[in-house]
Each structure stands twice: as structure tokens, then as C-alpha cells.
Design an enzyme around this catalytic site. Sequence first.
Site, PDB file in Angstrom:
ATOM      1  N   HIS A 380     -16.978  -4.564  23.262  1.00  0.00           N
ATOM      2  CA  HIS A 380     -16.170  -5.187  22.211  1.00  0.00           C
ATOM      3  C   HIS A 380     -16.949  -5.995  21.210  1.00  0.00           C
ATOM      4  O   HIS A 380     -16.368  -6.584  20.309  1.00  0.00           O
ATOM      5  CB  HIS A 380     -15.111  -6.103  22.834  1.00  0.00           C
ATOM      6  CG  HIS A 380     -13.923  -5.378  23.354  1.00  0.00           C
ATOM      7  ND1 HIS A 380     -12.831  -5.087  22.580  1.00  0.00           N
ATOM      8  CD2 HIS A 380     -13.677  -4.847  24.568  1.00  0.00           C
ATOM      9  CE1 HIS A 380     -11.942  -4.426  23.292  1.00  0.00           C
ATOM     10  NE2 HIS A 380     -12.433  -4.261  24.520  1.00  0.00           N
ATOM     11  N   LYS A 571      -6.490 -15.263  12.419  1.00  0.00           N
ATOM     12  CA  LYS A 571      -7.376 -14.719  13.443  1.00  0.00           C
ATOM     13  C   LYS A 571      -8.140 -15.889  14.019  1.00  0.00           C
ATOM     14  O   LYS A 571      -8.075 -16.996  13.485  1.00  0.00           O
ATOM     15  CB  LYS A 571      -8.337 -13.683  12.846  1.00  0.00           C
ATOM     16  CG  LYS A 571      -9.045 -14.178  11.578  1.00  0.00           C
ATOM     17  CD  LYS A 571      -9.977 -13.140  10.969  1.00  0.00           C
ATOM     18  CE  LYS A 571      -9.265 -12.014  10.265  1.00  0.00           C
ATOM     19  NZ  LYS A 571      -9.498 -10.710  10.830  1.00  0.00           N
ATOM     20  N   ARG A 572      -8.876 -15.678  15.116  1.00  0.00           N
ATOM     21  CA  ARG A 572      -9.685 -16.763  15.640  1.00  0.00           C
ATOM     22  C   ARG A 572     -10.605 -17.303  14.543  1.00  0.00           C
ATOM     23  O   ARG A 572     -11.061 -16.553  13.670  1.00  0.00           O
ATOM     24  CB  ARG A 572     -10.522 -16.274  16.835  1.00  0.00           C
ATOM     25  CG  ARG A 572      -9.709 -16.080  18.103  1.00  0.00           C
ATOM     26  CD  ARG A 572      -9.044 -17.349  18.575  1.00  0.00           C
ATOM     27  NE  ARG A 572     -10.011 -18.282  19.100  1.00  0.00           N
ATOM     28  CZ  ARG A 572     -10.084 -18.657  20.371  1.00  0.00           C
ATOM     29  NH1 ARG A 572      -9.209 -18.196  21.256  1.00  0.00           N
ATOM     30  NH2 ARG A 572     -10.999 -19.504  20.775  1.00  0.00           N
ATOM     31  N   LYS A 577     -16.314 -14.415  11.023  1.00  0.00           N
ATOM     32  CA  LYS A 577     -15.095 -13.967  10.340  1.00  0.00           C
ATOM     33  C   LYS A 577     -14.966 -14.595   8.942  1.00  0.00           C
ATOM     34  O   LYS A 577     -14.184 -14.160   8.125  1.00  0.00           O
ATOM     35  CB  LYS A 577     -13.866 -14.283  11.191  1.00  0.00           C
ATOM     36  CG  LYS A 577     -13.779 -13.449  12.483  1.00  0.00           C
ATOM     37  CD  LYS A 577     -12.547 -13.828  13.285  1.00  0.00           C
ATOM     38  CE  LYS A 577     -12.430 -13.100  14.619  1.00  0.00           C
ATOM     39  NZ  LYS A 577     -11.777 -11.773  14.506  1.00  0.00           N
ATOM     40  N   THR A 679      -7.922  -5.758  14.807  1.00  0.00           N
ATOM     41  CA  THR A 679      -6.621  -5.091  14.973  1.00  0.00           C
ATOM     42  C   THR A 679      -5.600  -5.772  14.070  1.00  0.00           C
ATOM     43  O   THR A 679      -4.609  -5.152  13.687  1.00  0.00           O
ATOM     44  CB  THR A 679      -6.132  -5.149  16.437  1.00  0.00           C
ATOM     45  OG1 THR A 679      -6.248  -6.492  16.903  1.00  0.00           O
ATOM     46  CG2 THR A 679      -6.932  -4.208  17.314  1.00  0.00           C
ATOM     47  N   LYS A 683      -2.285  -4.341  11.716  1.00  0.00           N
ATOM     48  CA  LYS A 683      -0.909  -4.868  11.688  1.00  0.00           C
ATOM     49  C   LYS A 683      -0.492  -5.188  10.259  1.00  0.00           C
ATOM     50  O   LYS A 683       0.637  -4.919   9.859  1.00  0.00           O
ATOM     51  CB  LYS A 683      -0.803  -6.131  12.549  1.00  0.00           C
ATOM     52  CG  LYS A 683      -1.153  -5.928  14.015  1.00  0.00           C
ATOM     53  CD  LYS A 683      -1.211  -7.288  14.734  1.00  0.00           C
ATOM     54  CE  LYS A 683      -2.197  -7.271  15.874  1.00  0.00           C
ATOM     55  NZ  LYS A 683      -2.513  -8.629  16.358  1.00  0.00           N
TER      56      LYS A 683
HETATM   57  C1  LIG Z   1      -3.814  -9.160  16.429  1.00  0.00           C
HETATM   58  C2  LIG Z   1      -4.085 -10.536  16.878  1.00  0.00           C
HETATM   59  C3  LIG Z   1      -5.394 -11.023  16.897  1.00  0.00           C
HETATM   60  C4  LIG Z   1      -6.571 -10.208  16.418  1.00  0.00           C
HETATM   61  O1  LIG Z   1      -6.733 -10.430  15.054  1.00  0.00           O
HETATM   62  P1  LIG Z   1      -8.070  -9.970  14.284  1.00  0.00           P
HETATM   63  O2  LIG Z   1      -7.706 -10.192  12.854  1.00  0.00           O
HETATM   64  O3  LIG Z   1      -8.266  -8.521  14.601  1.00  0.00           O
HETATM   65  O4  LIG Z   1      -9.164 -10.831  14.760  1.00  0.00           O
HETATM   66  C5  LIG Z   1      -5.609 -12.314  17.325  1.00  0.00           C
HETATM   67  N1  LIG Z   1      -4.588 -13.100  17.736  1.00  0.00           N
HETATM   68  C6  LIG Z   1      -3.320 -12.661  17.725  1.00  0.00           C
HETATM   69  C7  LIG Z   1      -2.236 -13.579  18.178  1.00  0.00           C
HETATM   70  C8  LIG Z   1      -3.023 -11.369  17.311  1.00  0.00           C
HETATM   71  O5  LIG Z   1      -1.752 -10.943  17.323  1.00  0.00           O
END
Ligand SMILES: *Cc1c(COP(=O)(O)O)cnc(C)c1O
Length: 841
Positions: A380, A571-572, A577, A679, A683
Site C-alpha cells: 500500500h 483525507k488524512r 498529501k 480512493t 468517490k
Molecule cells: C475514502 C476515505 C479515505 C481515503 O481518502 P484518500 O483521499 O484516498 O486518502 C480516508 N478516510 C475516509 C473516512 C474515507 O472515507
Amino acid sequence: MAAGAQAANAADSTTPAGTRPEHDRSSLSRESLKRAFLDHLLYTQGKSLDIASKNDLYQSLAHTVRDRLVPSWFDTTATYQKRNARTVAYLSAEFLMGPYLGNNLLSLGISHEIRLAMSELGLDLDELLRQEEEPGLGNGGLGRLAACFIESLATLEVPAIGYGIRYEYGIFYQTIMDGWQVENTDAWLRYGNPWEIQHAEWAVQVKLGGHTEQYTDDSGRFRVRWVPEKTVAGVPFDSPIPGYRVGTTNTLRLWRAEATEAFDFHVFNRGDYLGAVSKKVTSENLSKVLYPNDESLQGKELRLEQQYFFVSCSLQDMLRLQRQRGQPVTSFHKSFAMQLNDTHPAIGVAELMRLLVDEHLVPWERAWDITRQTFAYTNHTLLPEALERWPLELFRRVLPRHLEIIYEINARFLNEARIHFFGDETRIARLSLIDETGERYVRMAHLACVGSHAINGVANLHSELLKRDLLKDFYAMWPEKFDSMTNGVTPRRWVALSNPRLTKLIGRCIGEDWIKDWSLISNLEPYAEDAAFGSEWRAIKRANKVDLAAVILRKTGIRVDPDSMFDVQVKRIHEYKRQHLSALHIAALYHRLKSQRNLDIAPRTFIFGGKAAPGYARAKLMIKLITSIGDVINSDPDVRDRLKVVFLPNYSVTLGQWVYPAAELSEQISLAGKEASGTGNMKFAMNGALTIGTMDGANIEIREEVGEDQFFLFGLTAEEVYAMRREGYRPLDYLSRDPELGAVLDLIRSGFFSRGDSELFAPLLDDLLHHDPYMLLADYSSYAACQARVDEAYRDTQAWTRMSILNTARTGKFSSDRAIREYCERIWKAHPVPVEKLYAR
Ligand SMILES: *Cc1c(COP(=O)(O)O)cnc(C)c1O
């Protein structure tokens, strides 16, 4: 609807004599739902409607729904056992499931009936849905991927079980105080978890610590005995994972650590009752809390114990199932395909060897064959700081027998490697399972590679970089093991559940089959040219923005304008990032607006959300930077109608379900080569947001699918990043080329955003000027120019709408169903097994 038809057919199904229930406890009729709800309120919660708390009402509803999953859950387990179906075991230290109730209603197809049933009782379903405490048993993308995968497996009717840890405390609850992140404990089990069933009868024992002894057994065989320092019990808690409108309900099995009786007894006999109890507490610490680190390593003993604990529990459980199915241990690999979600469960390779060799007396070579045919490994991350390795001495202290087994695996592996790379001892040292370059470490990724028959990255670029960089020696040795599986997300939770307005509109145009088969969303493409459809599309986005605006107001007290562009980065929080790249640009925009009073820009609301690891000072400072810039901007009447900045606290799946459907611009701005897949990017695009992003992770594939005209690209490519590093990257060079960038950095340093405190952000700024490992300065100008193109594009409402529709219509690839089909075909060799109706309903 399938679920309704199922109920209607129940009368026809043949029922073994004596098993027909007195009355149907799982009927889906409104009357039966109401009856069951009131029964649970009385008999499970001990309340009547007039004195019930909101939680009582939620719990009763959850139990009512769970009851309706149990028959198919039961049938699913029975079918798999009867058919001895090859089962996917998905091992993951994290499952970020999100709230269950809404999703389970959707899967069963009873949301509407339940809504009416509740309303006839004077209750509001939406309010009950809001009562659920989401199980935050994951940090971010990796844990959420496991959740999407386990849902897709069920919907595709593939025999599967998710194995993980039932953390008593999940990811911390984030609040923001004075602009800083504050961590609060996540006591998600406080009011009970109606979605789990504890199975104490399947508890297993897990050994830890101690030493090993060699001996010869009665039949003259050389053996090793592990004499542990302590033993803890693992108790499984099962939750049903229903597929969407199918008969399959798979299981998520999470392990909780408990003290063993035998162990307590020993201390108890010495009269030290309180000592025994306190040791009991120590054992139970194993599943106490999720480590809140994302993309970085926490080299703590307890973390290794957690990993070993859940892996050992899971493997012992699978061996029990194998026995129960009447199969020999030597055909274990035929019954189970085990996927390692990153290296957290990689100790499973050594544990399966131990169980087979030490406990089941399988000869080493045979055991190794079985092990390798069972395991597959998903990598990952390419970030070196996230690669798991354990100091050898710590490892020996916790898992003395496993260290011996790893030495044996390593010796045999390096012999094989020496044949491949004759005379190349530096390469042999690089391949070794033991890092001996300084303090000695066990390399978990190497154990995973050697013990698996398949290794995959999570997007095409990431898989290529793995082969070229991180795992190049393994690739040179076993090219056939390497594959690429681009991540995906489930359209059930991320569209059908979280964006009901859009679901309805799409349903009216192309039917509802896309919920089960997201590739059908391409049928929406012609509607991109339809003006009437476009205005409905816009109205839905606006309504979703109004909803999110209400959430923002409730959580932050900030009023945002639903007619402004919603520009989102959730995101985190991590340097790679680059939330601070966006922060610099916002400060620049503000600076521009202040110096050119009449500057005409499309009004924007910048929305941030995400948690920083509690020990990650730089990430926490990034949050403070965003909130500080926000405080100044949001209180400046000069920019009132044009700019807003909000930081939504406690980003989670629950919040995500509000955020993704309301977003118009998706910020995916990591430094190229750093984000394995992402991911969140998927979304957003599925819900019609346009992406501003770098050539990183799955962004590349999203751009390829939606078309380059529908994607705002900026920044260095991974190749350019590599080249620049080779040539020596000098961030200061970029400062002289872009005066605005210099002005912004000066403004921040002056204390303008920090009430005159010129020291506060100095660590961040100094790092950018002198090291800038994530090359923000190199990418800044390109990012700012790209944002100007976004501004321009947003003003052409019709054109933007068309691009938005095309984004949704062209994301067919990014369903986790597609990803799971690929894993099934290419790695697991697993097939759908439709569930037979065995239990009478
Ligand atoms: C999808 C999701 C992530 C991943 O987000 P990235 O933009 O791919 O880092 C992290 N936290 C939550 C709650 C999510 O639903």
C-alpha cells in the site's frame, strides 16, 4: 425487489420438518417490522415508546434489521460448509466500515418500508440513522478499502470472511480547539454494538513471549516446543455483511483479547487476587486501541503483539473450519485464499508455518508449499517511513519461535536467491528478511513477498514503481508474481446510500441496475448533452451543498454559501498529501483579493477535513495553518462573499457521506509517486466532482477514463520528480521565479495569520525553503495556474455541468466490484457461490 420477492417466495421453500418457526421473525412487511421494533424496544431495551431514549430507538431498529439478516447469514455459512467452497480470507488490521444501519437497509431493500413503519410510530428514520456511532476501526484509505472489498465480495456472492481486530477504542475523535487538533477517545462501544454476535465457543488461545525448547518426541521426531511467557484468549465477534439484494451475507470476524482462566489461576493460587486481575487487564490491552498512525510506523511491542494476536486467532479459526469441513490440513490452500492487506498481517506467513510444522507435523517443504499457495500480498505504500520492520530483539522477545522460523525461511530463500544472482552479495543482503545494515530488523514486506504467490500494487503507477524501486530485487527474481490491481470503492455506500437524490435521477434515466453493476453508469453519458437533465443535475448538487452547509454550520459555526464553489480536500493530514500546498494558494488568493479590490473570481468555499497522527507535529501544524488562514479570511468583510475556509472536525465515513456528494472540486494534489492509489479521488468523481490533481496514484487512471478535458492536471510527473532528485532539488530557485509565492511565504512568516506570532509557522516555512521533500515550491506555480483555469471553467455553468456528468458517467472502472473480480480471477481463483435457502423462514 429481490428482497421482497424472497419474502414472498418463503412460503414455497421446502422446509425440513421440525424447523419451521412458530411465527416468522424475519418478515419484511411493514406490520411485522413495526411489531419487531416494538418487541425489541420492550424485550431488548426494556423500554416503552414514551420513555425510550434515542439510543433505545436506534438499538431496537438495529436489532430489527439484524434479525432480518440472520436467516441469509445462517444459510451462507451452511452453504459454504456444505459445498466446501474456496473462501477468501481478507486479513486486515483495519476495517473502516462506517455506519451499518443505512447500508443494511439498502442491501435488504427495506429502507422505504422501514421509513414508513417508523413514521407510523411517530419516529423519523433519519434521526435514528444519526444515532449510530460509526466503528472507526481504521485510519483512512487502507481500512476503508477493506470495508469496500468485504461489501463487494458479498454482493458478488463470493465466499469470504474478513478477519481483523475488535478495538475497544477506534481512531480518536478529533476536535479543534483554538485551531489545533485535540484528540479524544473514541468509546464507540459505550452504548453497545447491536451488529455483532460474540461467539465465546470459538475462542482460541494465543501464546506470547517466553522461549523455545528442542526435543525428540515419542516417535523419534525432532520437534520444537514454544514455552510462552503468557497466553491470551481471542474471542470472535461476528458482524453480518450482506450483499446488495442477494442471498449472500458474509461475515466480518473481529477478535477481542481476553485473559485466560489458566493464566489467572496460577497467580490466584498465590493468593494475589488483585495481581491476577491486573494481569487480566494487561492481556486485554491487546485489543484496546487502534494505533492512530497512517503511512508511518509505530514500532511498539504492543503493536506487534496486536498483529500477531489477530493473525494467530484467524489462522487457528480457519484450521478449525477446515477440520469442521472434514478436510485435511494439507489441503488448506485449496480451501482458503488469504489476502494480506499491507504487511500488518504478514506475520501470518511464519504463523501458518508454525501451525503446520510444529502443531500438525507437516514436513517443512510441504508446509512451505501450502503457505505460499495460500498467501497473497497487497502493498500500500512507497513511503520508506511506512515500511514495517521490527527490531530483532523486540521480535525475539515477543515471538521467539517465529524468529527461528523466519531464519529458516530466510536461509532457504537466500540459497535460492544466490542461484539467481550468483556472486551478487549486495543484492542478497538487500533481499534478506533481516536488515543487517545497522541495528538489526525483521523486514515484514520481505516476509510477505517471500511467503506469497502474488504481490500487487493498488494502481498502475504504484505497481510500476514497486517493480522499479522498492521491490525491484524481488521483481528480478519472480516477475510472474507481480500484478497490479487498481483500487475501487463500493457504489452502494458511496453513491446509492450517500447520494439519494442523484440515485433517483440516474434511476429515472437508466434504471437501477448500475447499483449492482457500476459499469452501466456509462449509459448516462448521452445525458451530458441534455440541457434539461443538466439543470436537474445542478439542482441536485445544490441541494447536496445545502445539506453539507448545514453540517458545516452545526460543526463549526461557520455559514457558507451553497452558491459558491465547494472546493474540497478531505483525507488524512500528511505532508505528502500536501494540504499546505492548497493553504498557500488560498493565502495567495486572499492576498490578491486584498490588493485588487475588484478582482472578479468565482466565489469559493474551501473545505478541509482529516486527522493528523497525534505524534506527527508537522501535520498538526498544517491543521493550525489552515484554521489560522481561515480565521483571518472568514472574518474579513472585504472578501466575505468570495472566499471562505472551513476545517470540518473529525473527518470520518459518516462525514464523507455528506461531503463527497456535495463537492464540486476534488483536491488530489499529492507529490507524484507518493500516493499509492487514493480512493477518495474515486468517490468524488463518481459523485460528479471534477478533479484538480497530479499524475499520481489512481488520478492517472481517473484522468484516462474521464478524459483529459474533464480533469485539471498540474505538477511534476513521477519521472520528473525522480530526475529532479537526481540532479539536486533546490526549492529556493522556484521562489525567485514566482513573486506571488514569495509574497505568500513572507505574509505567513510575518505572523499575519497568527496574531503577530512570527515563530508559529517557522518550522513549516523553513522546511519548505531548505528541504521541501514534497516539492511544494516546484509545483506551486503550476498549481496556482491550474486553479485559475478551474475558476474560468466554473463560470461556464453549462460546460461545467457537462464535465461533471461525464465524470460520473466515465467512472465505471472504479467500483470495488471490478477490483474484486480481478482479485478473484487473477489471484484468489475464487468463484461466486450462490447461497442456498437451507433455513426455514
Ligand atoms: C475514502 C476515505 C479515505 C481515503 O481518502 P484518500 O483521499 O484516498 O486518502 C480516508 N478516510 C475516509 C473516512 C474515507 O472515507
